[in-house]
Every structure is written in C-alpha cells, then in structure tokens.
Design a protein around this motif. Structure first.
Motif, PDB file in Angstrom:
ATOM      1  N   PHE A  28      23.857  34.657  63.080  1.00  0.00           N
ATOM      2  CA  PHE A  28      22.509  34.181  63.345  1.00  0.00           C
ATOM      3  C   PHE A  28      21.809  33.810  62.039  1.00  0.00           C
ATOM      4  CE2 PHE A  28      23.644  36.719  66.929  1.00  0.00           C
ATOM      5  CZ  PHE A  28      22.984  36.200  68.021  1.00  0.00           C
ATOM      6  N   GLU A  29      21.348  32.590  61.933  1.00  0.00           N
ATOM      7  CA  GLU A  29      20.591  32.180  60.750  1.00  0.00           C
ATOM      8  C   GLU A  29      19.117  32.508  60.953  1.00  0.00           C
ATOM      9  OE1 GLU A  29      21.444  28.044  60.008  1.00  0.00           O
ATOM     10  OE2 GLU A  29      23.245  28.563  58.902  1.00  0.00           O
ATOM     11  N   ALA A  30      18.451  32.773  59.841  1.00  0.00           N
ATOM     12  CA  ALA A  30      17.009  33.014  59.882  1.00  0.00           C
ATOM     13  C   ALA A  30      16.325  31.919  59.072  1.00  0.00           C
ATOM     14  CB  ALA A  30      16.682  34.386  59.284  1.00  0.00           C
ATOM     15  N   TRP A  31      15.132  31.570  59.476  1.00  0.00           N
ATOM     16  CA  TRP A  31      14.323  30.563  58.789  1.00  0.00           C
ATOM     17  C   TRP A  31      13.426  31.303  57.804  1.00  0.00           C
ATOM     18  CZ3 TRP A  31      14.729  25.508  58.427  1.00  0.00           C
ATOM     19  CH2 TRP A  31      13.656  24.748  57.985  1.00  0.00           C
ATOM     20  N   ARG A  35      13.917  27.334  54.799  1.00  0.00           N
ATOM     21  CA  ARG A  35      15.368  27.099  54.791  1.00  0.00           C
ATOM     22  C   ARG A  35      16.058  28.023  55.788  1.00  0.00           C
ATOM     23  NH1 ARG A  35      17.076  27.419  48.439  1.00  0.00           N
ATOM     24  NH2 ARG A  35      15.326  26.278  47.598  1.00  0.00           N
ATOM     25  N   ASN A  36      17.175  27.535  56.332  1.00  0.00           N
ATOM     26  CA  ASN A  36      18.024  28.403  57.144  1.00  0.00           C
ATOM     27  C   ASN A  36      18.896  29.238  56.217  1.00  0.00           C
ATOM     28  OD1 ASN A  36      17.391  27.915  59.860  1.00  0.00           O
ATOM     29  ND2 ASN A  36      18.502  25.976  59.810  1.00  0.00           N
ATOM     30  N   VAL A  37      18.957  30.529  56.495  1.00  0.00           N
ATOM     31  CA  VAL A  37      19.729  31.455  55.662  1.00  0.00           C
ATOM     32  C   VAL A  37      20.669  32.251  56.552  1.00  0.00           C
ATOM     33  CG1 VAL A  37      19.585  33.363  54.013  1.00  0.00           C
ATOM     34  CG2 VAL A  37      17.746  31.678  54.104  1.00  0.00           C
ATOM     35  N   LYS A  38      21.947  32.310  56.172  1.00  0.00           N
ATOM     36  CA  LYS A  38      22.916  33.121  56.901  1.00  0.00           C
ATOM     37  C   LYS A  38      22.800  34.565  56.430  1.00  0.00           C
ATOM     38  CE  LYS A  38      26.172  29.494  57.829  1.00  0.00           C
ATOM     39  NZ  LYS A  38      27.534  29.167  58.105  1.00  0.00           N
ATOM     40  N   TRP A  55      19.380  39.565  55.378  1.00  0.00           N
ATOM     41  CA  TRP A  55      19.408  38.293  54.670  1.00  0.00           C
ATOM     42  C   TRP A  55      18.961  38.495  53.222  1.00  0.00           C
ATOM     43  CZ3 TRP A  55      17.700  39.066  59.588  1.00  0.00           C
ATOM     44  CH2 TRP A  55      18.330  38.331  60.608  1.00  0.00           C
TER      45      TRP A  55
END
Length: 141
Positions: A28-31, A35-38, A55
């Motif tokens: 799940f990526e977080a904003w 930016r999207n962060v893995k 993250w």
C-alpha cells in the motif's frame, strides 16, 4: 532512521476495514508531501493484529534534520602523525531516534571540506553524541 528522515505509520485499510493478521500484503502506498511512498515494512499491532504500514520519508522534513555544532580543533592526533582531530556535538536528535544512526549519516562542512559522516561516533551519555574527524594536516608532521 537516518539524517533528514521521518518515519510515518498508519493502519492499512481495505475500504473501511482494517487489514488484519498479515504483513505480506504490504504494498500500500501512502501520499506524503505530494508523493506516493511505498512502505519500508509492515508490522502487526494491537489486540486485533491489525497490519500497520511504516513509511520512511526523506524529503520535505526539515524539522528532523540533525546537524553538528561547530567542530572544535582538538589538536594533532600525535607528534609527527600528519593528522589533526576535530570533534563536534550532534544537535537536534529527535526522541526515539538512534543517535548512532543519525551520527553515521549526518554530513558536515568545515575547513572548506564536506564530510558525509564522522570517522568515529562517541556517545558521551547525558552530554550527547559527538562525532570525531581525523583530517590530514601538514602542521602535524
């Protein structure tokens, strides 16, 4: 953790329901800060074994940047060594951060040179973490 990096954590959700009992579905990526962060990892937390993502954000986090106090010249390492030693205190280490990791990853510039890290990290207990740099110096021959 490392220089200029903050860890964020949050429960992973599938719709409105928490993901439970697994750390293998951790993509799940977080904003964060535009930016999207893995996630760097997932952990099981709480009585219900909810899956939390962790993250590491190493951009747009100026409040968690460590720095060195002005390095102090402690003299030649030994007569005829050709080296001079400098020491400085590591500043702005956040509670819970690893002093050793921050020491090893905080850069400094002095005497018109930039160093990515000190040669040695010295934990002086309640006095704090210090870095030591050994620098070639012709005046120490």
């Amino acid at each position: 953790m490392r220089f200029n990096t903050r860890l964020y954590s949050a429960p992973l959700l599938r719709g409105d329901e928490p993901v439970v009992g697994t750390t293998t579905k951790c993509g799940f990526e977080a904003w964060v800060h535009g930016r999207n962060v893995k996630p760097v990892r997932c952990e099981l937390q709480g009585a219900k074994n909810e899956t939390w993502g962790i993250w590491a954000v190493d951009y747009d986090e100026p409040s968690c940047a460590t720095w060195w106090s002005p390095p102090k010249d402690t003299g030649c390492t030994a007569d005829g060594s050709g080296y001079r030693r400098y020491e400085a205190k590591l500043e702005n280490v956040e509670w819970g951060a690893s002093w050793e990791d921050m020491c090893k990853s905080t850069p400094v510039t002095f005497n018109k040179r930039t160093f990515n890290s000190p040669n040695h990290c010295i934990n002086r207990g309640i006095l704090g973490m210090y870095g030591a740099w050994t620098v070639e110096d012709t005046e120490c021959h």
